[in-house]
Design an enzyme around this catalytic site. Structure first.
Site, PDB file in Angstrom:
ATOM      1  N   GLY A   9     -10.183 -11.246 -48.872  1.00  0.00           N
ATOM      2  CA  GLY A   9     -10.434  -9.856 -49.245  1.00  0.00           C
ATOM      3  C   GLY A   9      -9.358  -9.306 -50.141  1.00  0.00           C
ATOM      4  N   THR A  69      -9.363  -8.657 -53.704  1.00  0.00           N
ATOM      5  CA  THR A  69      -9.666  -8.153 -55.042  1.00  0.00           C
ATOM      6  C   THR A  69      -9.172  -6.729 -55.256  1.00  0.00           C
ATOM      7  OG1 THR A  69     -11.873  -7.442 -54.328  1.00  0.00           O
ATOM      8  CG2 THR A  69     -11.701  -9.642 -55.314  1.00  0.00           C
ATOM      9  N   GLY A  82      -6.764  -3.196 -53.108  1.00  0.00           N
ATOM     10  CA  GLY A  82      -6.065  -2.662 -51.944  1.00  0.00           C
ATOM     11  C   GLY A  82      -4.943  -3.528 -51.411  1.00  0.00           C
ATOM     12  N   GLY A 133      -4.993  -6.356 -49.800  1.00  0.00           N
ATOM     13  CA  GLY A 133      -5.134  -7.779 -50.109  1.00  0.00           C
ATOM     14  C   GLY A 133      -4.638  -8.121 -51.498  1.00  0.00           C
ATOM     15  N   SER A 158      -4.766  -2.681 -37.789  1.00  0.00           N
ATOM     16  CA  SER A 158      -4.755  -1.273 -38.193  1.00  0.00           C
ATOM     17  C   SER A 158      -4.192  -0.432 -37.062  1.00  0.00           C
ATOM     18  CB  SER A 158      -6.178  -0.813 -38.507  1.00  0.00           C
ATOM     19  OG  SER A 158      -6.250   0.594 -38.628  1.00  0.00           O
ATOM     20  N   TYR A 170     -15.045  -0.275 -35.644  1.00  0.00           N
ATOM     21  CA  TYR A 170     -13.891  -0.723 -36.434  1.00  0.00           C
ATOM     22  C   TYR A 170     -12.658  -0.862 -35.542  1.00  0.00           C
ATOM     23  CZ  TYR A 170     -10.151  -0.562 -39.949  1.00  0.00           C
ATOM     24  OH  TYR A 170      -9.036  -0.833 -40.714  1.00  0.00           O
TER      25      TYR A 170
END
Length: 264
Positions: free
Chosen positions: A14, A16, A18, A20, A141, A154
């Site tokens: 992940g 691409t 933010g 990551g 998180s 989440y």
């Protein structure tokens, strides 16, 4: 400080945008060969170009995979057979009222947010054991601790990552393979930017004002009172991936801006 990462190989899922993306760039700047990941091949091509402009000597490649699909995971590990550093960053999120969130949504999000890390860790650990060195990092998180009432699904997936990383670390006791989880607070990402832009338009305010309003209303315990930049989170990830962090394992490392209202 030289983080002693030159010559290492990493996979950042992940990546691409933010956290990551910032993590991939941070590792590349330290001399790591990095495989970035996303679902769309065309998007990956654009990101590769962007990275090579930002880090001209980057040793970087891309592998497309949708972690909701088993065949994509198998294809990824065939292309990237071994790594020294695994950063399990891929994840999905959004407001999901508990009473109207279906079993299918629960299973999909759990598969992407949790099982992706299970599959990849299970594959890469044997190679790390042979090399007698490795780093596995889960991007959890602050929502793993402060479960949001409007994002229970989440929060549950992020709490699961804390158990997964702690258990894996204990299972690898006595090795030079460390396993840790990172707990960001509100951080600028493509998804959060889109959400703040929507709020700003609805309330006729700026995106920055919308972000401050979000923090005040949704994360009032924040000490920094703002969204973090992806690079601020990535800095901790890159350090944790390095030999310099050799005594840090089984830990839940917070880079949450003080959102979690506890001193430990």
């Amino acid at each position: 400080m030289d983080l002693e990462l030159k010559g290492k190989t990493a996979l950042v899922t992940g990546s691409t945008a933010g956290i990551g993306y910032a993590t991939a760039v941070g590792l590349l700047k330290e001399g790591v060969k990095v495989f970035i990941n996303g679902r769309e091949k065309e998007k990956l091509k654009e990101v590769l170009k962007k990275i090579r402009k930002e880090v001209p000597d980057a040793d970087v490649d891309a592998v497309a995979a949708d972690f909701s699909k088993d065949e994509d995971i198998e294809s990824l590990i065939k292309k990237v057979d071994q790594v020294d550093i695994l950063v399990n960053n891929v994840g999905v999120y959004g407001e999901q009222p508990f009473e109207t969130t279906s079993d299918e949504e629960w299973m999909r999000d759990f598969k992407i947010n949790v099982m992706s890390g299970v599959h990849l860790s299970r594959h890469y650990i044997p190679g790390m054991k042979k090399k007698k060195w490795g780093r596995i990092i889960f991007i959890s998180s602050e929502s793993a601790i402060n479960i949001p009432e409007d994002m229970i699904l989440y929060g549950v997936t992020k709490t699961a990552l804390l158990s997964l990383s702690r258990g894996l670390a204990k299972s690898l006791r006595g090795t030079q393979i460390t396993v840790n989880s990172i707990l960001p607070g509100p951080t600028w990402s493509a998804g959060n930017l889109k959400g703040m832009e929507k709020t700003a338009k609805e309330k006729n305010i700026t995106v920055e004002e919308a972000s401050f309003e979000f923090v005040k209303e949704k994360r009032p315990d924040s000490i920094i009172q703002r969204f973090a930049q992806p690079e601020e989170v990535a800095n901790l990830v890159v350090y944790t991936a390095s030999p310099r962090a050799s005594a840090t394992t089984g830990a839940a490392l917070r880079v949450d801006g003080g959102v979690v209202n506890t001193a430990f």
